[in-house]
Design an enzyme around this catalytic site. Structure first.
Site, mmCIF file in Angstrom:
data_model
loop_
_atom_site.group_PDB
_atom_site.id
_atom_site.type_symbol
_atom_site.label_atom_id
_atom_site.label_comp_id
_atom_site.label_asym_id
_atom_site.label_seq_id
_atom_site.Cartn_x
_atom_site.Cartn_y
_atom_site.Cartn_z
ATOM 1 N N ASP A 44 0.845 -1.197 0.000
ATOM 2 C CA ASP A 44 0.000 0.000 0.000
ATOM 3 C C ASP A 44 0.883 1.250 0.000
ATOM 4 O OD1 ASP A 44 -2.801 1.161 0.405
ATOM 5 O OD2 ASP A 44 -1.615 2.196 1.927
ATOM 6 N N TYR A 49 3.054 9.874 0.791
ATOM 7 C CA TYR A 49 3.999 9.281 1.746
ATOM 8 C C TYR A 49 5.459 9.630 1.423
ATOM 9 C CZ TYR A 49 -0.116 6.419 2.930
ATOM 10 O OH TYR A 49 -1.377 5.996 3.271
ATOM 11 N N LYS A 78 -2.199 6.365 -4.320
ATOM 12 C CA LYS A 78 -3.342 7.241 -4.016
ATOM 13 C C LYS A 78 -3.088 8.664 -4.512
ATOM 14 C CE LYS A 78 -3.770 4.661 0.330
ATOM 15 N NZ LYS A 78 -2.400 4.492 0.872
ATOM 16 N N HIS A 111 -7.428 9.641 -2.149
ATOM 17 C CA HIS A 111 -6.961 9.470 -0.766
ATOM 18 C C HIS A 111 -7.997 9.974 0.250
ATOM 19 C CE1 HIS A 111 -2.788 9.044 1.300
ATOM 20 N NE2 HIS A 111 -3.732 8.758 2.167
HETATM 21 N N1 LIG Z 1 -5.925 5.938 3.286
HETATM 22 C C1 LIG Z 1 -5.522 6.628 4.337
HETATM 23 O O1 LIG Z 1 -5.938 7.775 4.590
HETATM 24 C C2 LIG Z 1 -4.526 6.019 5.273
HETATM 25 C C3 LIG Z 1 -4.326 6.584 6.545
HETATM 26 C C4 LIG Z 1 -3.420 5.974 7.402
HETATM 27 C C5 LIG Z 1 -2.740 4.836 6.985
HETATM 28 N N2 LIG Z 1 -2.930 4.313 5.733
HETATM 29 C C6 LIG Z 1 -2.212 3.091 5.269
HETATM 30 O O2 LIG Z 1 -2.417 2.078 6.244
HETATM 31 C C7 LIG Z 1 -1.150 1.622 6.724
HETATM 32 C C8 LIG Z 1 -1.258 1.170 8.171
HETATM 33 O O3 LIG Z 1 -1.644 2.220 9.030
HETATM 34 P P1 LIG Z 1 -0.634 2.927 10.048
HETATM 35 O O4 LIG Z 1 0.740 2.759 9.536
HETATM 36 O O5 LIG Z 1 -1.097 4.295 10.283
HETATM 37 O O6 LIG Z 1 -0.857 2.143 11.410
HETATM 38 P P2 LIG Z 1 -0.760 0.634 11.908
HETATM 39 O O7 LIG Z 1 -0.401 -0.285 10.803
HETATM 40 O O8 LIG Z 1 -2.004 0.374 12.670
HETATM 41 O O9 LIG Z 1 0.421 0.714 12.980
HETATM 42 C C9 LIG Z 1 1.754 0.894 12.584
HETATM 43 C C10 LIG Z 1 2.610 0.886 13.844
HETATM 44 O O10 LIG Z 1 2.503 -0.392 14.480
HETATM 45 C C11 LIG Z 1 3.803 -0.951 14.699
HETATM 46 N N3 LIG Z 1 3.659 -2.404 14.499
HETATM 47 C C12 LIG Z 1 3.586 -3.073 13.320
HETATM 48 N N4 LIG Z 1 3.422 -4.395 13.539
HETATM 49 C C13 LIG Z 1 3.401 -4.575 14.887
HETATM 50 C C14 LIG Z 1 3.257 -5.703 15.708
HETATM 51 N N5 LIG Z 1 3.113 -6.932 15.180
HETATM 52 N N6 LIG Z 1 3.288 -5.525 17.052
HETATM 53 C C15 LIG Z 1 3.420 -4.284 17.595
HETATM 54 N N7 LIG Z 1 3.547 -3.159 16.850
HETATM 55 C C16 LIG Z 1 3.539 -3.306 15.504
HETATM 56 C C17 LIG Z 1 4.697 -0.305 13.663
HETATM 57 O O11 LIG Z 1 6.022 -0.236 14.152
HETATM 58 P P3 LIG Z 1 7.357 -0.553 13.297
HETATM 59 O O12 LIG Z 1 7.175 -0.077 11.893
HETATM 60 O O13 LIG Z 1 8.391 0.212 14.038
HETATM 61 O O14 LIG Z 1 7.564 -2.027 13.394
HETATM 62 C C18 LIG Z 1 4.078 1.088 13.550
HETATM 63 O O15 LIG Z 1 4.571 1.932 14.580
HETATM 64 C C19 LIG Z 1 -0.249 2.842 6.518
HETATM 65 O O16 LIG Z 1 1.110 2.534 6.613
HETATM 66 C C20 LIG Z 1 -0.701 3.284 5.143
HETATM 67 O O17 LIG Z 1 -0.165 2.453 4.135
HETATM 68 C C21 LIG Z 1 -3.832 4.883 4.885
#
Ligand SMILES: NC(=O)c1ccc[n+]([C@@H]2O[C@H](COP(=O)([O-])OP(=O)(O)OC[C@H]3O[C@@H](n4cnc5c(N)ncnc54)[C@H](OP(=O)(O)O)[C@@H]3O)[C@@H](O)[C@H]2O)c1
Length: 313
Positions: A44, A49, A78, A111
């Protein structure tokens, strides 16, 4: 073999993808390669980003070493909010494709439904309505359709659209959206929106599936359920982590998930979620965690005409 969900145009989306928001250049290229080695076939990405060049380099190394071919992997990008004018959509996708060094993306998303003026900052906080554009996302959607017609995107979809906005696109489009990517985790399980989208054959992808655990402790920020001792205990029963329990629960809702990590062990952990089944009681507990609290509320733009979170779902 990665597990997939079928989209309304016949294409398949792998259920687990790697998130890349805030994955820093320097780490993200390796994270993408680690993910592909662990069996991920879905990445994704987004123009916003600012790391699509490095993501592309990671993917291309895996093409070069023969691990995958282009059609083995599902890549999403996006369109950012400053470029909602119809004539900006194809050029912005071309910019992402150039960065990723690809001929097409599998999925291109709007987005956010609300647009900003092209001259505004990418995140015009405290600038008020003068930073907004009132381009209707239906106009933007016509540009998205052009991306499919030109062969630059296999599928197109939405992100952060509420039910009324999804319906408006659905009723006025020539090419149907296949996905609505929205925040879903046990703190906001989005059951109503998922059901609403399902009736229109639109698959939901869960962003922030782990509740963006790195923000934990910030004032007003919901505590991610991966830190809930009860969820940790559920995991122990299956020899799984709380993150694996949460991802398994989300997948059981019939959606795809895109956990972000740059840590190899977590990247491996987050796709190793298909070999256990939560009991009805455990699912009931996770359902009870729902409080409709977002970690990405974007309230700075609550006065925008197309702000999505002013209605129930
Ligand atoms: N469409 C939109 O508006 C939108 C908005 C937000 C996000 N997104 C997409 O969704 C993806 C995911 O969302 P997000 O990055 O905001 O949050 P998330 O995936 O819920 O959380 C990411 C955090 O969790 C940690 N983590 C990952 N795996 C873990 C595990 N097994 N145990 C404990 N901690 C863990 C990561 O740390 P480390 O990396 O340090 O391991 C990072 O700090 C984004 O990266 C992006 O691609 C889209």
């Amino acid at each position: 073999m990665s597990r997939t969900l079928k989209l309304n145009n016949g294409h398949q989306i792998p259920i687990v993808g790697l998130g890349t928001y805030k994955s820093p250049p320097g780490d993200v290229q390796r994270a993408v390669k680690d993910a592909i080695d662990c069996g991920y076939r879905h990445i994704d990405c987004a123009w916003f980003y600012e790391n699509e060049v490095e993501v592309g380099e990671g993917i291309h190394e895996k093409f070069s070493d023969g691990t995958i071919k282009r059609d083995d992997i599902f890549i999403t990008s996006k369109l950012w909010n400053n470029f909602h004018a119809k004539n900006k959509v194809v050029p912005m996708l071309k910019e992402s494709l150039e960065k990723l060094k690809l001929d097409y993306v599998d999925l291109y998303l709007i987005h956010w439904p609300m647009g900003f003026k092209e001259s505004s900052p990418l995140l015009p906080i405290n600038e008020g309505a003068s930073a907004y554009s009132d381009v209707d996302y239906l106009e933007t959607w016509e540009g998205m359709e052009e991306c499919v017609n030109l062969g630059l995107a296999k599928s197109i979809g939405l992100s952060n659209f509420n039910s009324e906005q999804v319906d408006r696109v659905f009723k006025n489009c020539k090419i149907k959206p296949v996905i609505n990517q929205v925040e879903v985790n046990p703190n906001i399980n989005q059951k109503k929106l998922i059901e609403f989208c399902k009736k229109r054959e639109i698959v939901v992808t869960a962003f922030c599936p782990l509740g963006r655990s790195n923000y934990a402790g910030r004032p007003g920020f919901p505590t991610p359920t991966i830190f809930d001792p009860k969820v940790v205990d559920i995991g122990k029963k299956y020899n799984k982590t709380a993150a694996q329990v949460v991802l398994n629960y989300l997948v059981s809702l019939g959606i795809s998930v895109i956990p972000k990590s740059v840590t190899k062990s977590r990247i491996a952990e987050n796709i190793n979620i298909f070999d256990f089944q939560l009991s009805d009681e455990e699912i009931a507990y996770l359902n009870s965690c729902n409080k409709n609290q977002r970690c990405s509320p974007q309230t700075d733009y609550a006065d925008h005409k197309y702000f999505p979170f002013n209605i129930e779902f």
